[in-house]
Scaffold this motif. Structure first.
Motif, short mmCIF file in Angstrom:
data_model
loop_
_atom_site.label_atom_id
_atom_site.label_comp_id
_atom_site.label_asym_id
_atom_site.label_seq_id
_atom_site.Cartn_x
_atom_site.Cartn_y
_atom_site.Cartn_z
N VAL A 1 -16.30 -1.55 -3.57
CA VAL A 1 -15.73 -1.02 -2.33
C VAL A 1 -15.60 -2.16 -1.33
O VAL A 1 -16.43 -3.07 -1.27
CB VAL A 1 -16.63 0.10 -1.77
N ILE B 1 -11.55 1.26 4.82
CA ILE B 1 -12.26 1.15 3.55
C ILE B 1 -11.28 1.27 2.40
O ILE B 1 -10.32 2.06 2.45
CB ILE B 1 -13.36 2.25 3.42
N ILE C 1 -11.30 2.09 -1.59
CA ILE C 1 -12.18 2.68 -2.60
C ILE C 1 -11.32 3.19 -3.76
O ILE C 1 -10.33 3.89 -3.55
CB ILE C 1 -13.03 3.80 -1.96
N ARG D 1 -18.21 4.97 2.47
CA ARG D 1 -18.30 4.97 1.00
C ARG D 1 -19.12 6.16 0.51
O ARG D 1 -18.71 6.87 -0.42
CB ARG D 1 -18.93 3.68 0.50
N GLU E 1 -17.07 8.99 -1.76
CA GLU E 1 -17.51 9.16 -3.14
C GLU E 1 -18.31 10.44 -3.30
O GLU E 1 -18.25 11.09 -4.36
CB GLU E 1 -18.36 7.97 -3.57
#
Length: 344
Positions: free
Chosen positions: A66, A84, A86, A147, A151
């Motif tokens: 990440v 971010i 990802i 993150r 996730e």
């Protein structure tokens, strides 16, 4: 050889894990991973506390490949954008829906993410500087835990439905934080089962991890103090929660590790957020302690080899049949160690 073996008995990986656990207890417990990115949190905090607004452009890496970026708006330096990147973003949003991001981040969510990134949040530093400490801490936590929340979006959905006794939209959620290690979340009426598959390229790490996970399952069954902890199961065969879906399962030499969480693990102040953070970082937790165990074993082996070399160096016998001289200058040879006779 027998003396060396008595002085330095062989230490098995299982014994090594036991020794590390003992050291961890004496030190106050095993090390847990912070769910947030420390660099992102510190960058935001320093910008809020700064009397003058400086342009910043910080990039930080995190677990599972990440990438974070924290950057100021050049035209309005009181605005800070946290982005971010990802890999499993599209997969997660397809399963939980885009409304999850809106509900989680509200007005902080940017309509479109920065180019090359999955999600962007925009923070107003002036508003945060004027807000109370609790509000600032909550905003910093939201931005630094992107993150964890993306996730772990299926975990938020399933755990929330379990607490509220509401139906879950899907019978199974599959997330790939890493390409070859999918995470399965199977919601039920009274529990949520989280199933891990872990991959180790190094055979030594694979052996250590196998023992580590077996010990985890064994301790959960035998320790009375852990009777209220989530149920743990390690099996080489796919768990029964996955059987109805006819999935193409990855190669799992370690097997499938299942954790079953019920309402008692989630009901209470801060428990839900803590459960999402611990479950989401569990792979990193296992890998960290496997690496530490491997490093510790190598260090002990190097120490043992050095000790053996010292013993061998001290055990070098004297040269036999060598000529020697007396005080008077005469030479003589010793006939042998078994005989005390000396010839001149």
């Amino acid at each position: 050889g027998s003396h060396l073996g008595a002085a330095f008995p062989p230490l098995s990986p299982r014994a090594m894990l036991g020794a590390l656990a003992t050291q961890a207890k004496s030190a106050g417990g095993m090390i847990h991973m912070d769910p947030g990115n420390g660099i992102v949190a510190e960058t935001i905090r320093s910008q809020i506390d700064s009397e003058t607004r400086h342009a910043v452009d910080v990039t930080a890496a995190d677990h599972n490949d990440v990438l974070y970026k924290v950057a100021s708006d050049l035209d309005a330096k009181h605005l800070l954008t946290v982005s971010i990147s990802i890999s499993c973003f599209a997969e997660v949003i397809e399963q939980v829906g885009a409304d999850f991001l809106t509900m989680r981040y509200g007005s902080l969510l940017c309509p479109t993410a920065e180019i090359g990134f999955s999600v962007s949040l925009q923070l107003n530093l002036d508003d945060l500087a004027a807000a109370d400490e609790k509000k600032r801490a909550e905003t910093i936590a939201l931005a630094s835990c992107l993150r964890r929340d993306i996730e772990g979006a299926p975990l938020w959905v399933c755990f929330g439905a379990l607490l509220n006794r509401t139906p879950v939209p899907r019978p199974l959620y599959v997330v790939h934080p890493r390409p070859l290690e999918p995470l399965y979340i199977a919601p039920g009426m009274d529990r949520v089962v989280v199933i891990y598959t872990m991959s180790f390229k190094d055979p030594t790490e694979l052996a250590i991890a196998s023992i580590f996970l077996q010990e985890l399952e064994l301790v959960r069954r035998t320790e009375k103090s852990l009777s209220t902890a989530p149920l743990v199961s390690l099996s080489t065969r796919p768990p029964m929660e996955l059987e109805p879906f006819n999935l193409e399962l990855p190669d799992a030499p370690l097997g499938f590790l299942s954790l079953a969480l019920s309402v008692r693990h989630l009901d209470g102040e801060g428990k839900l957020e803590k459960a999402v953070g611990l479950i989401g970082s569990y792979r990193s937790y296992v890998f960290y302690h496997v690496k530490c165990t491997k490093s510790n074993m190598h260090s002990r082996m190097r120490t043992r080899v050095n000790t053996w070399l010292q013993v061998l160096n001290r055990a070098v016998p004297d040269k036999q049949n060598s000529e020697r001289k007396t005080v008077g200058g005469r030479t003589f040879k010793r006939a042998g160690t078994a005989s005390a006779a000396t010839t001149f």
